[in-house]
Each structure stands twice: as C-alpha cells, then as structure tokens.
Write an enzyme that holds these catalytic residues in place. Structure first.
Site, short mmCIF file in Angstrom:
data_model
loop_
_atom_site.label_atom_id
_atom_site.label_comp_id
_atom_site.label_asym_id
_atom_site.label_seq_id
_atom_site.Cartn_x
_atom_site.Cartn_y
_atom_site.Cartn_z
N GLU A 40 0.77 -1.18 -0.07
CA GLU A 40 0.02 -0.15 -0.09
C GLU A 40 0.85 1.26 0.06
O GLU A 40 1.94 1.15 0.58
CB GLU A 40 -0.96 0.04 1.40
CG GLU A 40 -1.65 1.12 1.43
CD GLU A 40 -2.29 1.15 2.87
OE1 GLU A 40 -3.41 1.80 3.08
OE2 GLU A 40 -1.73 0.63 4.00
N LYS A 106 -9.77 0.47 -1.59
CA LYS A 106 -9.65 0.14 -0.28
C LYS A 106 -11.26 0.12 0.34
O LYS A 106 -11.56 1.34 0.23
CB LYS A 106 -8.57 0.73 0.45
CG LYS A 106 -8.54 0.20 1.94
CD LYS A 106 -7.61 0.94 2.70
CE LYS A 106 -7.23 0.67 4.10
NZ LYS A 106 -6.15 1.52 4.82
N CYS A 142 -4.40 -3.45 3.82
CA CYS A 142 -4.20 -2.85 5.33
C CYS A 142 -5.37 -3.28 6.15
O CYS A 142 -5.45 -4.18 6.70
CB CYS A 142 -3.56 -1.74 5.14
SG CYS A 142 -2.62 -0.97 6.72
#
Length: 259
Positions: A40, A106, A142
């Site tokens: 990321e 995301k 994440c």
C-alpha cells in the site's frame, strides 16, 4: 506460481518510488516471479497531502508501472492514490501487466488508533478478484485484514489466494496483531494469504501509518511459510492451488457457514 513480495520504504516522491519499483521488479523477474507485489502507498507514503499526487489509472504513474510490468513479462500490484469524485482520493491497488490494468479501492478505511483515513480517503465498495495464469487472487489493503467477511467474500468469488498490501501503523502490540490477523484470515477463507507491507522507515512521520515490515506468507491452514523482518527486502513464495483444494476438503469452513 511464484510471487514476489517487495517490502520497500516509499518516500513522498512518486518519481523516486517508481525508480524503486523498477529495480525491485527487475530483481523479482530475474528470480522467476510471475506476480510482483508492492505495499500500500507504494506511489507515495502516508503523512503528506495525498490530493496533489493522486492520478487516474490512465495517468502517467500507473501507465509507467504497466510499461514496467510488460517489459519484464510480469503482473505488478502496487498501492497508489486515485482521485475520488467527492474531492478526496481513493486508496487504490493497481494491478497491471500481461493484459491487466485495473484497480481495487480499499473498502475498510483506517479510522482507528487515533488516525482518520476517511478524512482524506473515500472508501471503495466492490471486492476484486483477478486471475493470473489460472490462479485467482483476491485483493485487500491494510485495515481490510481485520474484516474476515471480506476474505470469505473473495473466496466466494473464486479466490484461492489473497494479496494484502499494507502500510501498517506502528505501536504497542501492532506487530503481533499483524501476524495474528494474516494467519487468521488464511484460516477463515482457507486460502493463501500473501501480505506485503511497507518496511519500517525508522522515523515517525507525524504518527502516520508508514510501515513496520514483517511481510508474511501464510498457507491455507494458517502456517507461516515465509516472513521478512523490519528492513527492506524481497520474499519469494510459491502458491500451490492444490493445497487449497485439499484444505477445503478437510476443513470445509466455507461450506459449513451458517449465515
């Protein structure tokens, strides 16, 4: 299939980070990797304004990564930032090379531990699975790793492996949580989980989540089969889809769910 996890430390300069992707992709391809994964925020680290660096998927940065992937005959996955319609940015995983050029935005934003990602980042809404050489890879970023339902949804869409690209925030117990979550998600969806994180930068960028290292590969039974330490490095892993089939036959948690 051989996958390379490239644990790097991104700077705030997208051009310099692109040079880093070039050197790491060349090294990974020389090692026989077909899929080359970066963390990321590979385009630009957290802790700086993201709006000025955000570019669309057909912009110069993503296009340069596509050219790089095609040059070496690999597929590259790398975290970048793209403009969102509401003036914020999207935290996007770029997948490019070999005829692929798409992004995953995301879904779960890091509004936790005193950080508010949603202030500047707009959430995505759609799980994404991409096929490379017959292997279906789910994508996660994440904070997504804390949500098992996403990993099960990716398995329902055919994924036998999930790539987790992260810039994990440091703090007490955070390394232990990272390692536990990666292994638990592999068990939740009985898939390979290949988690590539930003290396530990060794400095605090104003409390921004800029990485702790410890990229990890977990088998469908949650066994750690590869791991890096905190510094930059590259981890090669073999993804064996037959092991997923065997695991799902002996541990049919996806079939046994009661929703």
């Amino acid at each position: 299939m051989r996958v390379a996890l490239c644990q790097i430390t991104s700077s705030s300069d997208p051009a310099a980070n692109l040079d880093l992707l070039r050197s790491e992709t060349k090294r990974a391809a020389a090692g026989g990797a077909r899929l080359v994964v970066f963390p990321e925020a590979a385009m630009c680290r957290f802790g700086v304004p993201l709006g000025p660096v955000a570019e669309p998927l057909d912009g110069p940065w993503a296009s340069a990564v596509r050219d790089l992937a095609d040059e070496h005959g690999v597929v590259v996955v790398a975290g970048m930032f793209t403009p969102a319609p509401d003036g914020r940015v999207a935290n996007t995983l770029l997948v490019t090379g070999g005829g692929h050029h798409l992004g995953y935005d995301k879904i779960h934003l890091f509004d936790a531990f005193g950080f508010t990602e949603s202030r500047t980042v707009a959430p995505g809404s759609e799980p994404v699975v991409v096929e490379v050489d017959g292997v279906a890879f789910g994508l996660a970023t994440c904070y997504d790793v804390r949500f098992p339902e996403l990993f099960r949804a990716l398995a329902d869409r055919g994924a036998t492996a999930v790539l987790v690209c992260a810039s994990w925030g440091a703090g007490p117990g955070k390394r232990e949580q990272w390692e536990l979550l990666v292994r638990a998600r592999a068990l939740d969806c009985t898939s390979w989980v290949l988690a590539c994180g930003q290396a530990d930068p060794g400095v605090d960028h104003g409390g921004a989540p800029t990485g702790i290292g410890f990229s990890t590969v977990a088998s469908p039974l949650g066994k750690v089969v590869g791991r890096l330490a905190g510094e930059p490095g590259q981890l090669l892993a073999e993804v064996d889809t037959e092991s997923v089939t065997r695991t799902r036959e002996s541990l049919p948690v996806l079939v046994n769910r009661r929703l």
